[in-house]
Design a protein around this motif. Structure first.
Motif, short mmCIF file in Angstrom:
data_model
loop_
_atom_site.label_atom_id
_atom_site.label_comp_id
_atom_site.label_asym_id
_atom_site.label_seq_id
_atom_site.Cartn_x
_atom_site.Cartn_y
_atom_site.Cartn_z
N ILE A 30 -4.09 8.42 -8.53
CA ILE A 30 -3.62 7.14 -8.02
C ILE A 30 -2.45 7.39 -7.06
O ILE A 30 -1.61 8.26 -7.29
N HIS A 31 -2.40 6.64 -5.97
CA HIS A 31 -1.37 6.82 -4.94
C HIS A 31 -0.47 5.59 -4.93
O HIS A 31 -0.95 4.45 -4.88
N VAL A 46 16.87 -8.95 -1.86
CA VAL A 46 16.10 -7.92 -1.20
C VAL A 46 14.81 -7.69 -1.98
O VAL A 46 14.79 -7.80 -3.22
N THR A 47 13.73 -7.44 -1.26
CA THR A 47 12.43 -7.17 -1.87
C THR A 47 12.16 -5.67 -1.85
O THR A 47 12.20 -5.04 -0.79
N LEU A 48 11.86 -5.12 -3.01
CA LEU A 48 11.47 -3.72 -3.12
C LEU A 48 9.95 -3.68 -3.22
O LEU A 48 9.37 -3.99 -4.26
N SER A 49 9.31 -3.32 -2.11
CA SER A 49 7.85 -3.34 -2.04
C SER A 49 7.27 -2.09 -2.71
O SER A 49 7.81 -0.99 -2.58
N CYS A 50 6.14 -2.30 -3.39
CA CYS A 50 5.41 -1.20 -4.02
C CYS A 50 3.93 -1.54 -4.00
O CYS A 50 3.51 -2.55 -4.55
N SER A 51 3.16 -0.69 -3.33
CA SER A 51 1.71 -0.85 -3.28
C SER A 51 1.05 0.42 -3.82
O SER A 51 1.68 1.48 -3.88
N PHE A 52 -0.22 0.31 -4.16
CA PHE A 52 -0.90 1.47 -4.73
C PHE A 52 -2.37 1.44 -4.34
O PHE A 52 -2.93 0.42 -3.94
N TRP A 53 -2.98 2.60 -4.46
CA TRP A 53 -4.41 2.76 -4.24
C TRP A 53 -4.99 3.50 -5.43
O TRP A 53 -4.47 4.52 -5.86
#
Length: 244
Positions: A30-31, A46-53
């Protein structure tokens, strides 16, 4: 535990992905992706963005975990956890009343929002995602920099200084162009005067030459007339000689 006919005990089974040939199939890790750096000001959000694949479909057992390591500290604490479709904000630390879940696992988003930023929020935030059976992967880190808010009075003064500098630069540029324009106009006027003077001299020299050419025949005629008047008459001399 039961035993089979050969007397071998059945131990705990580990579920693995088996191929048709009996070997273990390769597992796609998983990435997880985050920004490297995020900047905010004291008191802001503030927004702490986190996405995954993930190679697997998003399951109901997906989990998102956030950790925080303060600047200059070696310890990392858990501040947020999402599991079984519910967000859980840890009671440890100063984020428990200032954190908001902004993610959507179905859209492969595990972002959070931190409100009321404080100087102590400077540090590294780590996002970790598990999507069983896809649980192998590496977490991602983002560094937060909290800056002091500029006071309105200081901002007004700074804006006035910048505006004054810009006006000064514009005035210098305009003065430079104006002086250059005036210099060109003067050069053009001088060239016109010089050309006019040269034309006048040529015309005068031409007039003087024409006058001289006209006066020369007259002078030559006057000189010839004078010479002819000075010669003695032949008849008068002969008569005097005959008288004697």
């Amino acid at each position: 535990m039961g035993t089979d006919g050969g007397g071998i005990k059945d131990g705990p089974r580990v579920v693995t992905s088996m191929g048709t040939a009996g070997g273990v199939s390769p597992v796609s890790p998983i990435h997880v992706y985050t920004q490297r750096e995020v900047y905010g000001t004291v008191g802001a959000s503030v927004t702490l963005s986190c996405s995954f694949w993930s190679s697997e479909w998003v399951s109901d057992d997906i989990s998102v975990t956030w950790h925080f390591q303060a600047e200059g500290s070696r310890d990392s604490i858990s501040i947020f956890h999402y599991a079984q479709g519910q967000p859980y904000i840890d009671d440890v630390g100063s984020f428990k009343e200032r954190m908001e879940w902004a993610g959507n696992p179905r859209r492969r988003d595990g972002s959070i929002i931190i409100h009321g930023l404080e100087p102590s929020d400077n540090g590294t935030f780590t996002c970790d995602v598990k999507n069983p059976p896809d649980i192998v992967g590496k977490s991602s880190q983002v560094t937060l920099y909290v800056l002091e808010r500029v006071s309105p009075r200081y901002g007004v003064v700074l804006g006035a200084v910048i505006a004054g500098v810009l006006l000064l630069v514009a005035a210098l540029v305009a003065l430079g162009y104006g002086s250059r324009y005036c210099w060109r106009r003067r050069q053009e006027r001088l060239q016109r005067r010089l050309s006019a003077m040269e034309k006048g001299k040529l015309q005068r020299s031409a007039k003087d030459g024409s006058k001289r050419s006209r006066q020369a025949p007259v002078l030559y005629a006057m000189l010839d007339h004078g010479r002819s008047s000075k010669k003695p008459k032949a008849g008068a001399g002969d008569s005097r000689k005959e008288r004697k």
